[in-house]
Each structure stands twice: as C-alpha cells, then as structure tokens.
Design a protein around this motif. Sequence first.
Motif, mmCIF file in Angstrom:
data_model
loop_
_atom_site.group_PDB
_atom_site.id
_atom_site.type_symbol
_atom_site.label_atom_id
_atom_site.label_comp_id
_atom_site.label_asym_id
_atom_site.label_seq_id
_atom_site.Cartn_x
_atom_site.Cartn_y
_atom_site.Cartn_z
ATOM 1 N N MET A 294 27.136 4.066 7.704
ATOM 2 C CA MET A 294 26.232 3.809 6.569
ATOM 3 C C MET A 294 25.018 4.717 6.675
ATOM 4 N N ASP A 295 24.654 5.367 5.581
ATOM 5 C CA ASP A 295 23.471 6.216 5.533
ATOM 6 C C ASP A 295 22.242 5.369 5.856
ATOM 7 N N SER A 296 21.382 5.916 6.740
ATOM 8 C CA SER A 296 20.210 5.141 7.173
ATOM 9 C C SER A 296 19.281 4.814 6.014
ATOM 10 N N SER A 297 19.189 5.707 5.012
ATOM 11 C CA SER A 297 18.300 5.448 3.880
ATOM 12 C C SER A 297 18.772 4.237 3.085
ATOM 13 N N TYR A 298 20.102 4.072 2.935
ATOM 14 C CA TYR A 298 20.628 2.892 2.242
ATOM 15 C C TYR A 298 20.292 1.627 3.019
ATOM 16 N N LEU A 299 20.419 1.703 4.339
ATOM 17 C CA LEU A 299 20.134 0.536 5.180
ATOM 18 C C LEU A 299 18.669 0.148 5.096
ATOM 19 N N VAL A 300 17.780 1.141 5.202
ATOM 20 C CA VAL A 300 16.337 0.871 5.151
ATOM 21 C C VAL A 300 15.947 0.300 3.797
ATOM 22 N N VAL A 301 16.444 0.924 2.716
ATOM 23 C CA VAL A 301 16.128 0.451 1.368
ATOM 24 C C VAL A 301 16.671 -0.956 1.150
ATOM 25 N N GLY A 302 17.873 -1.224 1.631
ATOM 26 C CA GLY A 302 18.451 -2.551 1.485
ATOM 27 C C GLY A 302 17.641 -3.610 2.214
ATOM 28 N N LEU A 303 17.245 -3.328 3.443
ATOM 29 C CA LEU A 303 16.453 -4.287 4.220
ATOM 30 C C LEU A 303 15.073 -4.497 3.601
ATOM 31 N N LEU A 304 14.453 -3.409 3.154
ATOM 32 C CA LEU A 304 13.140 -3.518 2.522
ATOM 33 C C LEU A 304 13.185 -4.401 1.284
ATOM 34 N N ASN A 305 14.176 -4.178 0.450
ATOM 35 C CA ASN A 305 14.259 -4.949 -0.787
ATOM 36 C C ASN A 305 14.671 -6.386 -0.541
ATOM 37 N N ALA A 306 15.479 -6.620 0.479
ATOM 38 C CA ALA A 306 15.822 -8.006 0.822
ATOM 39 C C ALA A 306 14.577 -8.766 1.254
ATOM 40 N N PHE A 307 13.742 -8.112 2.082
ATOM 41 C CA PHE A 307 12.496 -8.744 2.530
ATOM 42 C C PHE A 307 11.520 -8.930 1.372
ATOM 43 N N LEU A 308 11.351 -7.880 0.556
ATOM 44 C CA LEU A 308 10.418 -7.957 -0.570
ATOM 45 C C LEU A 308 10.891 -8.939 -1.637
ATOM 46 N N SER A 309 12.205 -9.105 -1.754
ATOM 47 C CA SER A 309 12.726 -10.112 -2.682
ATOM 48 C C SER A 309 12.258 -11.501 -2.268
ATOM 49 N N TYR A 310 12.301 -11.767 -0.972
ATOM 50 C CA TYR A 310 11.854 -13.072 -0.462
ATOM 51 C C TYR A 310 10.349 -13.254 -0.674
ATOM 52 N N THR A 311 9.557 -12.234 -0.325
ATOM 53 C CA THR A 311 8.100 -12.364 -0.471
ATOM 54 C C THR A 311 7.694 -12.496 -1.934
ATOM 55 N N ALA A 312 8.307 -11.693 -2.818
ATOM 56 C CA ALA A 312 7.964 -11.772 -4.242
ATOM 57 C C ALA A 312 8.324 -13.138 -4.813
ATOM 58 N N THR A 313 9.477 -13.659 -4.419
ATOM 59 C CA THR A 313 9.912 -14.964 -4.926
ATOM 60 C C THR A 313 8.993 -16.079 -4.458
ATOM 61 N N MET A 314 8.745 -16.148 -3.159
ATOM 62 C CA MET A 314 7.942 -17.240 -2.614
ATOM 63 C C MET A 314 6.486 -17.151 -3.061
ATOM 64 N N LEU A 315 5.912 -15.950 -3.012
ATOM 65 C CA LEU A 315 4.506 -15.792 -3.393
ATOM 66 C C LEU A 315 4.284 -16.133 -4.863
ATOM 67 N N ASN A 316 5.213 -15.734 -5.724
ATOM 68 C CA ASN A 316 5.023 -15.994 -7.147
ATOM 69 C C ASN A 316 5.314 -17.443 -7.509
ATOM 70 N N ILE A 317 6.227 -18.095 -6.798
ATOM 71 C CA ILE A 317 6.446 -19.525 -7.028
ATOM 72 C C ILE A 317 5.184 -20.304 -6.691
ATOM 73 N N VAL A 318 4.591 -19.998 -5.534
ATOM 74 C CA VAL A 318 3.352 -20.667 -5.130
ATOM 75 C C VAL A 318 2.218 -20.335 -6.099
ATOM 76 N N THR A 319 2.163 -19.073 -6.540
ATOM 77 C CA THR A 319 1.108 -18.656 -7.466
ATOM 78 C C THR A 319 1.241 -19.361 -8.813
ATOM 79 N N ILE A 320 2.459 -19.459 -9.321
ATOM 80 C CA ILE A 320 2.670 -20.161 -10.594
ATOM 81 C C ILE A 320 2.217 -21.614 -10.479
#
Length: 291
Positions: free
Chosen positions: A1-27
């Motif tokens: 697996m290309d390292s850039s795909y792995l890094v981008v995938g992990l980053l977005n998986a983490f940011l998906s969690y933070t965006a979801t939780m932070l915005n639920i609490v904010t709402i």
Amino acid sequence: MDSSYLVVGLLNAFLSYTATMLNIVTIHAIRKTPSLSTNLKTLLLSLAVSDLGVGLVVQLLYVALRIMESKLNIETGKTYHAIYIAFLLPANLFISATLFLVIVLCAERFIAIHYYLRYQELVTHKRRVVTVVVSTWVLSGLFSLTRLWIPKSIMYVVFGITQLACIIAATFFSIRIYLSVRLHVNEIQVLQLQHAPQNAQMVNVRRMQKFAMMSVYVCLVLTVCYLPNICTLFAIAFTSTPSNGVKHLQFYTVTLVFLNSSLNPVIYCWKMKHIRHTIIGFIRNAFTKQN
C-alpha cells in the motif's frame, strides 16, 4: 500500500471522529445556551450541522475511496463508481453549505456591529435569517447536483472559482467587521476617558464585538484550510495530464478542507465563553454520571 494512501486514510479516520464528536457536543451546547441571539444560534447550528455531515458521512466515504484505490488498485467498476458518487454528492453539499454559511455569518455579524441601531429592522424582521439559511441549503444541494452533468475538468474550475469567490466575500466582510470593531473600541475608550457611564447599550455593543470577532476567526481558518485545495484544483484543471505528485498532494489539501470541520467547534469554544461553559458543564455532568 502506498504510504500516502495510508497516511491520508488514518488522518481522515481520526478527523472524522473529532469532527463528529466535537460538533455533536457543540450543537448540544448551542441549543442549551440561552444568551445567544436567535439569529446567531440559527447560523451557528447550521454551520455545525454542515461540519457534522463532513465528519459523519463525507470523511468515512473518503477513507473508503482511498482504501479501494490503494489496496485494490482500482478506479473503475460499479462499486467504486457508486462509492465515488456517494462521496461526491454529500461532500459538495456540505462543503458548499459551509462556504455559503460562513459568508452569511460574516455578513450578519457585520450588520450587527456596523448597523447595531438598525439591526432588528434589517435582519430580524420576518425571520430573514431563517429564510436565508434554508435558501443556502437549497442552493448548496442544487450546486452539488451539477457534478452529475458536467465533466470533471470543468467541475474543478467551477468549484475552484466558487470556493475562491466565497473566501474573498467572507474576507471582505471580516475586514469590515474588524474595522468596525476597532472604531467602536476607540469610541468606548473615549467615553471611558470622559468618565461617561456605561449603559446597557454600551454593554450590548461589547458583546456584539466579541461575537463579531469570532466570525473573523472562522473566516481566517476557512481561508487557511481551503486555499491550498483551490490551488490544486486549478493545477489539475489546467494540466492535460496531472502528475502523481499533484494527485497525491490533492489528498492532503482535501484533508485540510475536512480539518476545517474539526476546527470550527474549537473556535466557538475558545471565543464564546457561554458555549465554553455549557460544554464544560456537559462534560462534567457526563463524567459525574459515569462515576
């Protein structure tokens, strides 16, 4: 697996969690904060819902696309095309809504601080903010559907120009907000030097200044997150055969756009003490119930 795909995938998986939780609490915090005006609450809730959609839907589908492109090494086929369309439509919807809503927020805060004596007349009459917010979501939905009928190369140009125009508009209002706030601060300092009493209207102006500066920070973060992606959109659109380096660079610039959805709740919490206190109280109560 290309390292850039792995890094981008992990980053977005983490940011998906933070965006979801932070915005639920904010709402939840925005809904439970009575000191916010109805107009500001409506705009912030709409923006938080848009950011929640990015974290809850768009980024997870983006991770799925990157996995298919790297592990399976495919960019064709019915399954890939279905996931791509399932990603593209909500991505364009929520990103367009975010851009348009930031403009509306900055415009509303500019009116609130620059024409504060006529604010009720200009904005509140006949629930104009609600009408504008609904119209913004409808426009964003129609704008996202255009991708189904226009070629990808033209789409890059259209989206790049649209995003750039939105940033310019939001920046214009932010500069006007900053100048208006500076003017009001100078007026308040003059009154203080003259030992003039601070009436309720003066206190209200101070509150509006704080809320207005919050919109300036939202615009600043939006600009930082979106400008690199705009540059890559134009680079791909005006290059006959974009290099793999440019394509991989777009993975990171798109991720930076998604990062904006995690940063907006942080700005609300940082610049608005009422929301911050509500969030702290909510977290404290949650831990108390757990223990």
